[in-house]
Structures are given as structure tokens and as C-alpha cells.
Design an enzyme around this catalytic site. Structure first.
Site, PDB file in Angstrom:
ATOM      1  N   ARG A 263       0.665  -1.115  -0.059  1.00 52.82           N
ATOM      2  CA  ARG A 263      -0.224  -0.070  -0.029  1.00 52.82           C
ATOM      3  C   ARG A 263       0.650   1.529   0.154  1.00 52.82           C
ATOM      4  O   ARG A 263       1.855   1.216   0.837  1.00 52.82           O
ATOM      5  CB  ARG A 263      -0.936   0.587   1.364  1.00 52.82           C
ATOM      6  CG  ARG A 263      -1.737   1.566   1.367  1.00 52.82           C
ATOM      7  CD  ARG A 263      -2.367   1.294   0.514  1.00 52.82           C
ATOM      8  NE  ARG A 263      -3.869   1.947   0.714  1.00 52.82           N
ATOM      9  CZ  ARG A 263      -4.747   2.639   0.129  1.00 52.82           C
ATOM     10  NH1 ARG A 263      -4.783   2.149  -1.169  1.00 52.82           N
ATOM     11  NH2 ARG A 263      -5.625   3.913   0.147  1.00 52.82           N
ATOM     12  N   GLU A 358     -13.226 -20.542  28.356  1.00 49.44           N
ATOM     13  CA  GLU A 358     -12.420 -21.039  29.210  1.00 49.44           C
ATOM     14  C   GLU A 358     -11.736 -20.261  30.463  1.00 49.44           C
ATOM     15  O   GLU A 358     -10.260 -20.489  31.084  1.00 49.44           O
ATOM     16  CB  GLU A 358     -11.625 -22.019  28.662  1.00 49.44           C
ATOM     17  CG  GLU A 358     -11.939 -23.024  27.401  1.00 49.44           C
ATOM     18  CD  GLU A 358     -11.214 -23.674  27.050  1.00 49.44           C
ATOM     19  OE1 GLU A 358     -10.479 -23.867  27.279  1.00 49.44           O
ATOM     20  OE2 GLU A 358     -12.196 -24.325  25.722  1.00 49.44           O
TER      21      GLU A 358
END
Ligand SMILES: Cc1cc2nc3c(=O)[nH]c(=O)nc-3n(C[C@H](O)[C@H](O)[C@H](O)COP(=O)(O)OP(=O)(O)OC[C@H]3O[C@@H](n4cnc5c(N)ncnc54)[C@H](O)[C@@H]3O)c2cc1C
Length: 383
Positions: A263, A358
């Protein structure tokens, strides 16, 4: 760094499977919110669903550090698939470590990938305070009758077997037992999948247990020993989630670097601007630090040493790193980071879940702090 030639071959195979079976499907399945059951089956047939368990039980006898690098590799392409492998591996633990001889005869099918597992601990009224769960299992003749609602269950409706943590005694952790239920158990009713922010190809769902009847021999471990089994499974499971977070973050760095080299703004690749280069350097450093913590905890586990606090630290750090790094990857891509044509948009949404399940970040901190205070001999806050 891998310990054996065999581990190198396994990682090569995983990279090949990720490129051949995952990369071309992830966007489609994520957009449609469809669970990739066939992809998981393919991984099972390739031997990836029982990696850290002994060969005698149908596993592949891989050290945890190798298994975690397999998860990391899968997560870089498709987090939901890596998570499926991690949750299944966790779901096999109760029968592997605490099952009766008869229950353990199921292990080759569980670890061979033909059957997919689920782990039912959380409930609508509480996930962090899991010891307060209210789903009940009551003895009725030779059966257990299970009644209650489990929430947020990964693989709900897709799993072939469910570990169910239910209250068989009084309040608190010692009143909880672990039961093993087939998907076909009458009264075990998966509900509609949740509408989720990320991980859309593996949305969790509630499971209603409406007087679901299980044979007495479906009790895993001792009556009242279920909470300990649940926590043991989570200790190792957390390493799996941390590995998924590291894989996701590494992929975000790779995409951001590739984009920044291509870019151009102000007549130069954006990577040439120090402001962008520093951001990339910080992202890469976060990933390396997370991986180092993770491998340290895994090697403790492989050496048979206590690892649960190090696993909590690894999950805490790696999942924060994944959130930060994927957010920065979106920043590096500018407006293009915000649209689904580029994978960093999905990665940022996916990263959030790793900080929640978790054990949330606060729960991991509780585990670490408890050990610090125990070591310091402090049982309650000093004035
Ligand atoms: C996509 C997804 C998949 C999941 N898969 C599964 C699964 O397969 N099986 C399963 O059993 N569960 C699963 N879960 C549930 C998950 O583990 C819980 O959502 C998580 O443990 C948090 O519980 P909770 O949502 O009830 O939040 P709560 O426990 O209500 O927590 C809310 C907030 O309060 C904070 N908090 C709570 N207690 C404390 C404390 N003492 N100190 C400081 N802060 C605190 C928490 O950190 C959190 O920020 C899944 C969840 C999601 C979203």
C-alpha cells in the site's frame, strides 16, 4: 522450534491441510454461519483430533508443545476449526483420565476423530462461578436423571458426546459430578445457535436437559469429583485457547506486513513510515512474547510439573495480545481493514472470544493472584 523430525512432518501436514482444506472455505462458512463438520472429520482422519493422548488409547502421543503448534497453525487460517480441535481434545480428557475401563473402550473412537465432543459446564446464570451450577442429576434406580440448562456450549447440536457437569450432592464444588452423555440421549435438547460477534461458523447454543436419563455407568470419576475433573480439563484447555490466540495474532501480523509493503501513500509504501513500522514491530513482539509464555507452560506440562498458573498467565497474555494485534492490523489496513474482503476484520471479531471462554481475563488473574498470595502466606487482605 520442534523437538522431533516427526513433529516437523506433523506441522508440514497441518500447513498442507490448512492450505488445502481450510483456506478456501473459511469465508464462505463464516458468512453463512455453518459449522464445518466435514472439515473437522477430515482433520480427524488425518489424526489431528487426539494428538496429545497415548497411542495405546488411539491418540498420537505428541508432546503438548507440538499439539499447541498444530493448533496455532490451524488458527492462523480458521479460528473456529482450531477451536473445534481444542474443545474436542478437552472433551476427551474426563474419560481418558477418570473413565472406567468400560468408558475408556470408547477412547479410540473419541480420539480417532469419528466422534466429536462437547464440554457442558457453563449455565445461563453463571460461567465464572462454575461451582454454583444448578443442573441436577438425581439417582433413579439404575439411572441418573439430569435436569437443567447448560449455556454457550460449543458443538451443541453437532457433537456426538457431551460431558455434563451436574449437581449430585450439596452446594459448592464437592456436590458436582461429571456424566458422559450420548447426543441421542432422550431429553438432551440442543437449542438454536446464539447470534455471535465472531467465530460465526461455530456458534454455541444452550442445551436443555429435560429429565435426560443416563445409565448409572455414565458417571465419570467419583460422585462429587466432577468439579476437580472440570478444572483439570480447563487447565490444559486454556493452553489450547492461548495457542489459538497466538496463531490468530501471527496471521494478523503477516497480513498487516504484506499489506503495508504494497500500500502506498505520499508516494511511498506505508511500511516505510516509522509510525507504521513501529506498530508492526510492537505487534510482532506481542506475538513472540505470547508464544514464549505458551511454550514455557506447555513444556512444564510435558515434563509432568505443575503448570496451571503458567497456563493462566499464558492465556491471559496471549488472548490480550490477540485482541491488541488484530485491532492494530485493522488500523494498518485503514478503511480496508474494516471490510470483510480482507481477513483482519474477521480476525478482530474472532479475537474477542479468546478473552472470554475457558475463564475470562479476570478469572485468569484470580488464578495467578491466588498463587501469589498463597506463596506470600496471605489468606485475606491485610490492612
Ligand atoms: C462462543 C462461546 C463459546 C463457549 N463455549 C463454552 C463451552 O463449550 N462450554 C462451556 O461450559 N462454556 C462455554 N462458554 C462459556 C464461557 O466459558 C463463559 O461465557 C465464561 O466463562 C464467562 O461466564 P459468563 O458469560 O457467565 O460471564 P460472568 O461469569 O457473568 O462474568 C461477567 C463479567 O464479570 C467478570 N467477573 C465474574 N466474576 C468475577 C470476579 N470474581 N472478579 C472479577 N471479575 C469477575 C467476568 O470476568 C466478566 O467480565 C462459551 C462462551 C462463548 C461466548
Amino acid at each position: 522450534m520442534l523437538p522431533t523430525e516427526e513433529a516437523h512432518d506433523l506441522l508440514d501436514l497441518t500447513r498442507e491441510l490448512a492450505a488445502r482444506e481450510l483456506a478456501g472455505k473459511v469465508d464462505d462458512f463464516e458468512q453463512r454461519g455453518e459449522f464445518p463438520r466435514e472439515v473437522i472429520r477430515t482433520l480427524g482422519r488425518a489424526g489431528l483430533l487426539g494428538l496429545p493422548y497415548p497411542e495405546a488409547d488411539g491418540g498420537a502421543a505428541q508432546p503438548y508443545e507440538v499439539y499447541l503448534q498444530v493448533l496455532e497453525t490451524l488458527a492462523g487460517t480458521w479460528l473456529a476449526v482450531a477451536e473445534a480441535v481444542s474443545v474436542h481434545t478437552l472433551a476427551c480428557y474426563p474419560v481418558y483420565a477418570h473413565g472406567t475401563e468400560r468408558q475408556r473402550k470408547l477412547l479410540p473412537d473419541l480420539l480417532g476423530g469419528e466422534m466429536l465432543g462437547a464440554y457442558c459446564l457453563s449455565e445461563p446464570a453463571g460461567g465464572s462461578d462454575a461451582a454454583a451450577l444448578t443442573t441436577r442429576a438425581v439417582r433413579d434406580g439404575d439411572d441418573w436423571v439430569v435436569t437443567g440448562v447448560k449455556a454457550w456450549i460449543t458443538h451443541a447440536g453437532h457433537a456426538d458426546f457431551y460431558n455434563v457437569f451436574a449437581r449430585t450432592g450439596g452446594p459448592g464444588p464437592t456436590g458436582i459430578s461429571c456424566l458422559f452423555a450420548d447426543a441421542a440421549t432422550p431429553g438432551l435438547q440442543p437449542q438454536k445457535p446464539e447470534r455471535v460477534m465472531g467465530l460465526r461458523s461455530s456458534a454455541p447454543a444452550q442445551i436443555v436437559f429435560d429429565a435426560a436419563r443416563l445409565d448409572a455407568d455414565r458417571l465419570v470419576g467419583e460422585e462429587g469429583g466432577g468439579f476437580r475433573i472440570a478444572m483439570e480439563a480447563l487447565d490444559a484447555g486454556r493452553l489450547g485457547i492461548a495457542a489459538c490466540a497466538v496463531g490468530l495474532a501471527q496471521a494478523a501480523v503477516d497480513h498487516a506486513v504484506a499489506y503495508a509493503k504494497e500500500r502506498e501513500q505520499f508516494g511511498r509504501p506505508i511500511a516505510a513510515f516509522q509510525g507504521v513500522g513501529f506498530m508492526l514491530a510492537d505487534m510482532a513482539t506481542q506475538v513472540s512474547a505470547a508464544r514464549a509464555l505458551l511454550l514455557h507452560a506447555a513444556r512444564l506440562k510435558d515434563a509432568g510439573r505443575p503448570f496451571s498458573v503458567e497456563a493462566a498467565k499464558a492465556k491471559l497474555f496471549a488472548t490480550d495480545a490477540a485482541m491488541r494485534v488484530t485491532t492494530d492490523a485493522v488500523q494498518v489496513l485503514g478503511g480496508y481493514g474494516y471490510v470483510s474482503e480482507y481477513p483482519v476484520e474477521r480476525m478482530m471479531r474472532d479475537a474477542k472470544i479468546t478473552q472470554l471462554y475457558e475463564g475470562t481475563q479476570q478469572v485468569q488473574r484470580m488464578i495467578v493472584a491466588r498463587q501469589l498470595l498463597r506463596r506470600a502466606g496471605v489468606s485475606r487482605p491485610s490492612r
